[in-house]
Motif scaffolding. Sequence first.
Motif, PDB file in Angstrom:
ATOM      1  N   MET A   1      60.398  24.686  62.379  1.00 42.01           N
ATOM      2  CA  MET A   1      60.136  23.481  61.593  1.00 42.01           C
ATOM      3  C   MET A   1      59.878  23.948  60.141  1.00 42.01           C
ATOM      4  O   MET A   1      59.179  24.939  59.926  1.00 42.01           O
ATOM      5  CB  MET A   1      58.822  22.766  62.054  1.00 42.01           C
ATOM      6  CG  MET A   1      58.925  22.271  63.637  1.00 42.01           C
ATOM      7  SD  MET A   1      59.548  20.539  63.714  1.00 42.01           S
ATOM      8  CE  MET A   1      58.057  19.807  62.717  1.00 42.01           C
TER       9      MET A   1
ATOM     10  N   ILE B   1      69.775  21.358  54.321  1.00 40.30           N
ATOM     11  CA  ILE B   1      70.603  20.713  55.410  1.00 40.30           C
ATOM     12  C   ILE B   1      70.364  21.217  56.675  1.00 40.30           C
ATOM     13  O   ILE B   1      70.105  20.391  57.505  1.00 40.30           O
ATOM     14  CB  ILE B   1      72.191  20.867  55.238  1.00 40.30           C
ATOM     15  CG1 ILE B   1      72.622  19.926  53.877  1.00 40.30           C
ATOM     16  CG2 ILE B   1      73.016  20.666  56.353  1.00 40.30           C
ATOM     17  CD1 ILE B   1      73.978  20.226  53.429  1.00 40.30           C
ATOM     18  N   GLN B   2      70.000  22.489  56.763  1.00 32.75           N
ATOM     19  CA  GLN B   2      69.560  22.807  57.976  1.00 32.75           C
ATOM     20  C   GLN B   2      68.421  22.437  58.629  1.00 32.75           C
ATOM     21  O   GLN B   2      68.122  22.190  59.681  1.00 32.75           O
ATOM     22  CB  GLN B   2      69.858  24.580  57.939  1.00 32.75           C
ATOM     23  CG  GLN B   2      69.650  25.258  59.319  1.00 32.75           C
ATOM     24  CD  GLN B   2      70.799  25.024  60.165  1.00 32.75           C
ATOM     25  OE1 GLN B   2      71.797  24.609  59.824  1.00 32.75           O
ATOM     26  NE2 GLN B   2      70.482  24.792  61.387  1.00 32.75           N
TER      27      GLN B   2
ATOM     28  N   ARG C   1      67.005  19.530  57.718  1.00 35.68           N
ATOM     29  CA  ARG C   1      66.997  18.073  57.994  1.00 35.68           C
ATOM     30  C   ARG C   1      67.933  17.905  59.438  1.00 35.68           C
ATOM     31  O   ARG C   1      67.653  16.900  60.057  1.00 35.68           O
ATOM     32  CB  ARG C   1      67.698  17.402  56.899  1.00 35.68           C
ATOM     33  CG  ARG C   1      66.989  17.730  55.601  1.00 35.68           C
ATOM     34  CD  ARG C   1      67.363  16.819  54.595  1.00 35.68           C
ATOM     35  NE  ARG C   1      67.414  15.428  54.817  1.00 35.68           N
ATOM     36  CZ  ARG C   1      67.961  14.364  54.022  1.00 35.68           C
ATOM     37  NH1 ARG C   1      68.717  14.949  53.017  1.00 35.68           N
ATOM     38  NH2 ARG C   1      67.635  13.192  54.139  1.00 35.68           N
ATOM     39  N   SER C   2      68.560  18.827  59.703  1.00 35.77           N
ATOM     40  CA  SER C   2      69.641  18.532  61.031  1.00 35.77           C
ATOM     41  C   SER C   2      68.808  19.080  62.265  1.00 35.77           C
ATOM     42  O   SER C   2      69.452  18.959  63.394  1.00 35.77           O
ATOM     43  CB  SER C   2      70.886  19.167  60.785  1.00 35.77           C
ATOM     44  OG  SER C   2      70.803  20.566  60.592  1.00 35.77           O
ATOM     45  N   THR C   3      67.790  19.782  62.205  1.00 30.18           N
ATOM     46  CA  THR C   3      67.140  20.364  63.312  1.00 30.18           C
ATOM     47  C   THR C   3      65.703  19.855  63.607  1.00 30.18           C
ATOM     48  O   THR C   3      65.090  19.989  64.545  1.00 30.18           O
ATOM     49  CB  THR C   3      67.166  21.690  63.313  1.00 30.18           C
ATOM     50  OG1 THR C   3      66.370  22.255  62.293  1.00 30.18           O
ATOM     51  CG2 THR C   3      68.396  22.610  63.274  1.00 30.18           C
ATOM     52  N   GLU C   4      65.382  18.784  62.874  1.00 33.78           N
ATOM     53  CA  GLU C   4      64.057  18.087  63.027  1.00 33.78           C
ATOM     54  C   GLU C   4      64.009  16.771  62.317  1.00 33.78           C
ATOM     55  O   GLU C   4      64.862  16.433  61.535  1.00 33.78           O
ATOM     56  CB  GLU C   4      62.945  19.033  62.091  1.00 33.78           C
ATOM     57  CG  GLU C   4      63.114  19.023  60.670  1.00 33.78           C
ATOM     58  CD  GLU C   4      61.974  20.015  60.000  1.00 33.78           C
ATOM     59  OE1 GLU C   4      61.879  19.867  58.691  1.00 33.78           O
ATOM     60  OE2 GLU C   4      61.031  20.467  60.860  1.00 33.78           O
ATOM     61  N   PHE C   5      62.880  15.916  62.622  1.00 30.43           N
ATOM     62  CA  PHE C   5      62.973  14.603  62.207  1.00 30.43           C
ATOM     63  C   PHE C   5      62.176  14.629  60.742  1.00 30.43           C
ATOM     64  O   PHE C   5      61.102  15.443  60.857  1.00 30.43           O
ATOM     65  CB  PHE C   5      62.143  13.803  63.012  1.00 30.43           C
ATOM     66  CG  PHE C   5      63.107  13.240  64.182  1.00 30.43           C
ATOM     67  CD1 PHE C   5      63.990  12.487  63.925  1.00 30.43           C
ATOM     68  CD2 PHE C   5      62.817  14.179  65.310  1.00 30.43           C
ATOM     69  CE1 PHE C   5      65.076  12.022  64.832  1.00 30.43           C
ATOM     70  CE2 PHE C   5      63.986  13.553  66.455  1.00 30.43           C
ATOM     71  CZ  PHE C   5      64.836  12.367  66.232  1.00 30.43           C
ATOM     72  N   VAL C   6      62.667  14.249  59.654  1.00 36.01           N
ATOM     73  CA  VAL C   6      61.971  14.293  58.343  1.00 36.01           C
ATOM     74  C   VAL C   6      61.770  12.664  57.882  1.00 36.01           C
ATOM     75  O   VAL C   6      62.833  11.879  57.986  1.00 36.01           O
ATOM     76  CB  VAL C   6      62.766  14.953  57.368  1.00 36.01           C
ATOM     77  CG1 VAL C   6      62.151  15.042  56.231  1.00 36.01           C
ATOM     78  CG2 VAL C   6      63.023  16.468  57.904  1.00 36.01           C
ATOM     79  N   PRO C   7      60.514  12.325  57.543  1.00 35.51           N
ATOM     80  CA  PRO C   7      60.391  11.107  57.411  1.00 35.51           C
ATOM     81  C   PRO C   7      61.130  10.632  56.058  1.00 35.51           C
ATOM     82  O   PRO C   7      61.353  11.579  55.148  1.00 35.51           O
ATOM     83  CB  PRO C   7      58.872  10.926  56.901  1.00 35.51           C
ATOM     84  CG  PRO C   7      58.260  12.087  57.579  1.00 35.51           C
ATOM     85  CD  PRO C   7      59.237  12.992  57.554  1.00 35.51           C
TER      86      PRO C   7
ATOM     87  N   ALA D   1      56.382  14.044  65.078  1.00 35.78           N
ATOM     88  CA  ALA D   1      57.277  14.136  64.114  1.00 35.78           C
ATOM     89  C   ALA D   1      58.646  13.596  64.757  1.00 35.78           C
ATOM     90  O   ALA D   1      59.597  13.307  64.157  1.00 35.78           O
ATOM     91  CB  ALA D   1      57.524  15.503  63.440  1.00 35.78           C
TER      92      ALA D   1
ATOM     93  N   TRP E   1      61.544   8.320  61.709  1.00 37.59           N
ATOM     94  CA  TRP E   1      61.971   8.523  60.099  1.00 37.59           C
ATOM     95  C   TRP E   1      60.898   7.414  59.358  1.00 37.59           C
ATOM     96  O   TRP E   1      60.889   7.535  58.120  1.00 37.59           O
ATOM     97  CB  TRP E   1      63.302   8.245  60.146  1.00 37.59           C
ATOM     98  CG  TRP E   1      64.254   9.122  60.770  1.00 37.59           C
ATOM     99  CD1 TRP E   1      63.903  10.504  61.095  1.00 37.59           C
ATOM    100  CD2 TRP E   1      65.648   8.828  61.043  1.00 37.59           C
ATOM    101  NE1 TRP E   1      64.881  10.996  61.655  1.00 37.59           N
ATOM    102  CE2 TRP E   1      66.172  10.038  61.714  1.00 37.59           C
ATOM    103  CE3 TRP E   1      66.524   7.897  60.793  1.00 37.59           C
ATOM    104  CZ2 TRP E   1      67.290  10.298  61.958  1.00 37.59           C
ATOM    105  CZ3 TRP E   1      67.903   8.129  61.300  1.00 37.59           C
ATOM    106  CH2 TRP E   1      68.258   9.345  61.982  1.00 37.59           C
TER     107      TRP E   1
ATOM    108  N   VAL F   1      76.887  16.019  61.410  1.00 31.27           N
ATOM    109  CA  VAL F   1      75.354  16.423  60.998  1.00 31.27           C
ATOM    110  C   VAL F   1      75.759  17.715  60.283  1.00 31.27           C
ATOM    111  O   VAL F   1      75.161  18.238  59.648  1.00 31.27           O
ATOM    112  CB  VAL F   1      74.615  16.443  62.213  1.00 31.27           C
ATOM    113  CG1 VAL F   1      73.285  17.051  61.923  1.00 31.27           C
ATOM    114  CG2 VAL F   1      74.299  14.933  62.553  1.00 31.27           C
TER     115      VAL F   1
ATOM    116  N   GLY G   1      72.028  15.194  56.650  1.00 31.67           N
ATOM    117  CA  GLY G   1      71.546  14.130  56.851  1.00 31.67           C
ATOM    118  C   GLY G   1      70.205  14.365  57.876  1.00 31.67           C
ATOM    119  O   GLY G   1      69.800  15.462  58.077  1.00 31.67           O
TER     120      GLY G   1
ATOM    121  N   HIS H   1      69.854  12.749  60.792  1.00 24.69           N
ATOM    122  CA  HIS H   1      69.891  13.156  62.248  1.00 24.69           C
ATOM    123  C   HIS H   1      69.788  14.386  62.684  1.00 24.69           C
ATOM    124  O   HIS H   1      70.281  15.340  62.196  1.00 24.69           O
ATOM    125  CB  HIS H   1      71.506  12.389  62.887  1.00 24.69           C
ATOM    126  CG  HIS H   1      71.465  11.759  64.308  1.00 24.69           C
ATOM    127  ND1 HIS H   1      71.669  12.911  65.257  1.00 24.69           N
ATOM    128  CD2 HIS H   1      71.317  10.729  64.655  1.00 24.69           C
ATOM    129  CE1 HIS H   1      71.489  12.209  66.292  1.00 24.69           C
ATOM    130  NE2 HIS H   1      71.480  11.109  65.993  1.00 24.69           N
TER     131      HIS H   1
END
Lengths: 100, 236
Positions: free
Chosen positions: A1, A13-14, A16-22, B36, B107, B165, B170, B172
């Motif tokens: 995280m 990019i890494q 954001r693609s492995t976790e949820f980001v508001p 999260a 999100w 992805v 992004g 996702h």
Amino acid sequence: MSQTDPATTQPTIQDRSTEFVPVEGGRDTTSAEALLVTAYAAMWIAVFLFVWLTSRRQRNLDARLGEVEAALQRLEATPGDGRAGPAGGEVQRGGEVEHG
Amino acid sequence: MDRRRLLWNGLLALTAAGFAYHIWYIGFRAPVAQLAAGGLAQKIFYFHVPAAYAMYLGGVACFLGSAAYLVSPTHKANGWARAGAECAVVFGSMVLISGPLWAKKAWGVYWTWDPRLTTLLLTVLVYVAIVVLRRFTGDGEAERKFAAAFGVLGTTLLPIIHFSVRLWGGNHPTVITEGGGGLGSDEMRIALAIGFGTMTLLALILLVVRARLAVTESRLDDATETAATLGLLDGE
């Protein structure tokens, strides 16, 4: 995280693609329970709607088949065993065609 | 009851029981994920991902049927192409409905023009176009070939969704693919595995039913047309 604050730092990019980001500007005010129930209900409604449409199409197909069967039965019951075709042909029982 | 019917009924019963168990497992055994990831709303994941996979199955069926029809036009190939597109629309809709509801919690928004979401939406729209085309433009040879070409092209979007992805980033996640952190407990993994199993069964059942229906419909269309040409259906 990622340990960075997503509101101030753009994640890689890494990250954001492995976790949820508001997402910036997004607001979380809806209850998770309501979302969960709505999602499951909506998905099952989609499936049942598809099954219902399939069943309706099957009934329509049965009705059309019934029409063809009724026409064939009338043909069988007609004296002379046949009816004139549009090209002047004579239709025999069993579907064979003799051109006149 | 003959053997095939028995097997079919068994498959239906297994699928129904599988879904009942899946829902129970998600509700009572699978743990709640971190906030999260959406907290309780993350449980949408156990249907969302298998539905996306089932959409791929529909897309593959559409591709194979369409390609086969372009090579050798048969009722069977046409039926599978049509059924594949229809199932892809249904499962794609399930993904598009469930994803935004989960995203709202994870999100903070229902929708964002993330690469994966956008490519998925475009793909579903391609399959919707095929279904609409087949529904409203008749069932002639030209329409079938046009839809088949569309079916082949539409399926080329599936790998783009899958790799979007990794290619473009992004929001996702890639939780269960390379580079992802995976699922944090055995119960989470089991819940997902049951989801894949049951959704595969459902997809196969719907594909077979719709393909057989489409084949019968095409054959009846041909028979009706022949009967009408021979004057058998006069007075209907």
